[in-house]
Design a protein around this motif. Structure first.
Motif, short mmCIF file in Angstrom:
data_model
loop_
_atom_site.label_atom_id
_atom_site.label_comp_id
_atom_site.label_asym_id
_atom_site.label_seq_id
_atom_site.Cartn_x
_atom_site.Cartn_y
_atom_site.Cartn_z
N TYR A 1 -5.93 5.91 6.52
CA TYR A 1 -6.29 5.12 7.70
C TYR A 1 -6.96 6.03 8.73
CZ TYR A 1 -5.95 1.78 11.52
OH TYR A 1 -6.27 0.92 12.55
N GLN A 2 -6.32 7.20 8.93
CA GLN A 2 -6.90 8.13 9.92
C GLN A 2 -8.28 8.61 9.52
OE1 GLN A 2 -3.95 11.19 10.58
NE2 GLN A 2 -2.70 9.73 11.71
N ASP A 3 -8.47 8.82 8.20
CA ASP A 3 -9.78 9.27 7.74
C ASP A 3 -10.82 8.15 7.82
OD1 ASP A 3 -8.55 11.62 7.27
OD2 ASP A 3 -8.50 11.46 5.08
N GLY A 4 -10.34 6.93 8.07
CA GLY A 4 -11.26 5.80 8.24
C GLY A 4 -11.97 5.39 6.97
N VAL A 5 -11.35 5.67 5.81
CA VAL A 5 -12.06 5.38 4.56
C VAL A 5 -11.64 4.07 3.90
CG1 VAL A 5 -12.59 7.79 4.01
CG2 VAL A 5 -10.40 6.81 3.28
N ILE A 6 -10.69 3.34 4.52
CA ILE A 6 -10.24 2.11 3.83
C ILE A 6 -10.48 0.88 4.69
CG2 ILE A 6 -8.57 2.87 2.10
CD1 ILE A 6 -6.40 2.70 4.28
N GLY A 7 -10.83 -0.20 3.99
CA GLY A 7 -11.02 -1.48 4.67
C GLY A 7 -9.72 -2.26 4.65
N LYS A 8 -9.63 -3.26 5.53
CA LYS A 8 -8.39 -4.02 5.70
C LYS A 8 -7.87 -4.63 4.38
CE LYS A 8 -6.48 -7.42 8.81
NZ LYS A 8 -6.70 -8.54 9.69
N GLU A 9 -8.79 -5.12 3.57
CA GLU A 9 -8.41 -5.74 2.28
C GLU A 9 -7.67 -4.76 1.38
OE1 GLU A 9 -10.20 -8.69 0.20
OE2 GLU A 9 -9.59 -9.58 2.11
N ASP A 10 -7.93 -3.47 1.59
CA ASP A 10 -7.37 -2.45 0.69
C ASP A 10 -6.16 -1.71 1.26
OD1 ASP A 10 -9.14 -2.92 -1.37
OD2 ASP A 10 -10.69 -1.70 -0.42
N TYR A 11 -5.78 -2.05 2.48
CA TYR A 11 -4.61 -1.35 3.07
C TYR A 11 -3.42 -1.38 2.11
CZ TYR A 11 -6.68 -1.52 7.82
OH TYR A 11 -7.46 -1.37 8.93
N TRP A 12 -3.27 -2.54 1.49
CA TRP A 12 -2.03 -2.73 0.73
C TRP A 12 -1.86 -1.72 -0.39
CZ3 TRP A 12 -1.13 -3.79 -4.43
CH2 TRP A 12 -2.22 -4.16 -5.20
N HIS A 13 -2.98 -1.22 -0.97
CA HIS A 13 -2.86 -0.24 -2.07
C HIS A 13 -2.04 0.97 -1.60
CE1 HIS A 13 -5.73 -2.04 -4.87
NE2 HIS A 13 -6.46 -2.33 -3.83
N TYR A 14 -2.33 1.41 -0.38
CA TYR A 14 -1.68 2.62 0.15
C TYR A 14 -0.27 2.31 0.64
CZ TYR A 14 -6.46 3.98 -0.37
OH TYR A 14 -7.70 4.21 -0.92
N ILE A 15 -0.10 1.12 1.20
CA ILE A 15 1.25 0.70 1.62
C ILE A 15 2.14 0.61 0.38
CG2 ILE A 15 2.58 -1.21 2.63
CD1 ILE A 15 1.00 0.15 4.77
N PHE A 16 1.57 0.10 -0.72
CA PHE A 16 2.32 -0.01 -1.98
C PHE A 16 2.75 1.39 -2.44
CE2 PHE A 16 2.62 0.04 -6.59
CZ PHE A 16 3.32 -1.11 -6.89
N GLU A 17 1.80 2.33 -2.42
CA GLU A 17 2.13 3.71 -2.85
C GLU A 17 3.28 4.27 -2.02
OE1 GLU A 17 0.99 5.64 -5.37
OE2 GLU A 17 0.10 3.72 -5.93
#
Ligand code: CMX
Length: 457
Positions: free
Chosen positions: A160-176
């Motif tokens: 998120y801080q690196d600004g490389v993900i869009g809202k639709e994809d947040y969940w991938h990282y939350i899942f991890e």
């Protein structure tokens, strides 16, 4: 077999479609808010979306529409329990809550291995932080501190801080992050427990070939093979303890969204705080005596009462003790509930565990007292006349069973609760981001506004 993430991905299109359809009805009124709800803890307000579990006042909890007993019949057990089918694995429950589906045996075993790989080692900086805490600090505080510190390893935070993900994809990282957090709980809990009770010497070993609950039991020092087993339990008792952890952690995962630990996790997560920070907040809420800490309070109260009465069968002495407690302005821990109006089915499930092992529990006067209390206390609480629900809740039985097998550090019971409770709220956090739910911001009103609104009506 599918991985959990693949199964979640398959479930996404339908849920996103359902939400889109519901958005068309955004202005439709389905509930009204009363003054009583505003000044009374928001009871009964239907104001949160929560997918994994629902709670009926009379029938209790359902996990994706399934009762506890249905879950016990349907959800896969750990690989070592295939001949003697007993308690299902919390891993299977995690799968059910995340996907809405009963996992196949191979899928549940796959998730078990995935979690044990993710949870094999605690980052050294977290060990260091736990070691630096006073050993007298409440273990729930230690757990919350350790969880919050893991935020520095959050993949969501970094991306998120690196600004490389869009809202639709947040969940991938939350899942991890969510899966890593759940996977690390056995190690975290084992570390805190050995610091609090064993001068920091490990009480057991993490076995990557075994299930999550086995590793919790093992690191608490309670398995036959991988632990110090200081209490010299027999193999059967050790196996039963592991089953108790499986049962306990399998059914405490979630209790719809409005309870303090679930709601706190969801609320903090709505600000896009990562799962470590969000669940740390949930753990802080679980540490309150009206919520999860009641599990610890019940054991203290049973031990104290048992010392003051002749026998657990002496109803008049038990009632006298309860009246003295109530007259001093205290609550009877383990009784009452904000939603339930019948005995908690999770309490019944814990009782069935006792009833299946009559020889083991027949000489335990605390367990006897816990059982008798479920008959005596509702009469006293009904006569007292305040509580809307005079029946036992989940915390009534759990702590005393852990105590039976040798978890005598009472402050620790709620920490085992926290292991389990991670599963439901973190599942919802993943879905919050899949569905793109916004930051939570209910409206508050001051007394003057409330008085004006009352006078207008
Ligand atoms: N003993 C004595 N009084 C009780 C009581 C109990 N076990 N349960 C409720 N009451 C009282 C309340 O304190 C309240 O009194 P006041 O009017 O003086 O404030 C009154 O009865 C009405 O309360 P309620 O509407 O029946 O219950 P709430 O929704 O306000 O509270 C709960 C629910 C669980 C906090 C409450 O029943 C309680 O304090 N129980 C004891 C603690 C406990 O076991 N907590 C664990 C709950 C399960 C969990 O979350 O883990």
């Amino acid at each position: 077999p599918r991985s959990l993430k693949e199964a979640v991905e398959q479930a996404i299109p339908l849920r996103r479609h359902e939400l889109k359809e519901l958005k068309a009805y955004s202005n439709m009124q389905i509930d009204s808010i009363t003054v009583g709800s505003i000044i009374g803890g928001m009871r009964n307000n239907k104001s949160m979306l929560w997918q994994g579990t629902t709670l009926d006042p009379f029938n209790g909890i359902k996990f994706q529409g399934k009762t506890i007993q249905e879950c016990q019949q349907l959800l896969p057990c750990s690989p070592d329990k295939q001949s003697k089918k007993t308690e299902f694995m919390p891993e299977s429950m995690l799968w059910l809550l995340m996907t809405g589906e009963i996992p196949k045996k191979e899928e549940a075993f796959g998730l078990m291995h995935e979690l044990s790989q993710r949870g094999k080692t605690l980052p050294p900086f977290v060990e260091h932080i736990i070691d630096s805490l006073p050993r007298t600090m409440h273990p729930m505080t230690q757990l919350a501190v350790a969880l919050a510190s893991l935020n520095s390893s959050s993949t969501f935070c970094k991306n998120y801080q690196d600004g490389v993900i869009g809202k639709e994809d947040y969940w991938h990282y939350i899942f991890e992050d969510a899966l890593n957090l759940i996977a690390l709980l056995p190690q975290l809990v084992g570390k805190i427990y050995s610091n609090v009770t064993n001068e920091g010497m490990p009480l057991g070993y993490f076995n990557p070939d075994r299930d999550w609950s086995y590793n919790i039991a093992s690191l608490l020092g309670m398995t036959y093979r991988d632990s110090v087993n200081k209490r010299n339990l027999t193999k059967e008792q050790c196996d039963d303890f592991t089953d108790l952890v499986r049962l306990y952690c399998g059914i405490h995962v979630d209790h719809e969204g409005g309870n303090v630990s679930a709601h706190a996790t969801h609320l903090v997560g709505s600000a896009l705080s990562d799962p470590y920070l969000s669940y740390s907040a949930g753990v802080m809420g679980l540490a309150g005596p009206l919520h999860g800490l009641a599990a610890q309070e019940v054991v203290r109260f049973l031990v104290d009462m048992a010392a003051r009465i002749d026998s657990p069968d002496n109803e008049s002495q038990v009632s006298e003790y309860l009246w003295a407690l109530l007259n001093s302005g205290k609550v009877v821990p383990g009784y009452g509930h904000a939603v339930l109006r019948k005995p908690d089915p999770r309490f019944d499930a814990m009782l069935r565990f006792v009833e299946a092992r009559p020889q083991e529990f027949q000489g335990d006067r605390y367990v006897q007292l816990m059982r008798n209390l479920s008959k005596y206390a509702p009469k006293v609480l009904t006569e007292h006349g305040k509580t809307k629900n005079p029946f036992p809740n989940v915390d009534s039985a759990s702590g005393v069973l852990f105590y039976h097998y040798g978890i005598h550090d009472l402050l620790f019971v709620t920490v085992i609760f926290a292991c389990s409770r991670a599963i439901g709220p973190l599942t919802q956090l993943v879905w919050d981001r899949i569905l793109g739910l916004p930051i939570e911001r209910p409206k508050s009103v001051d007394m003057a506004t409330l008085r004006r609104l009352v006078n207008q009506n």
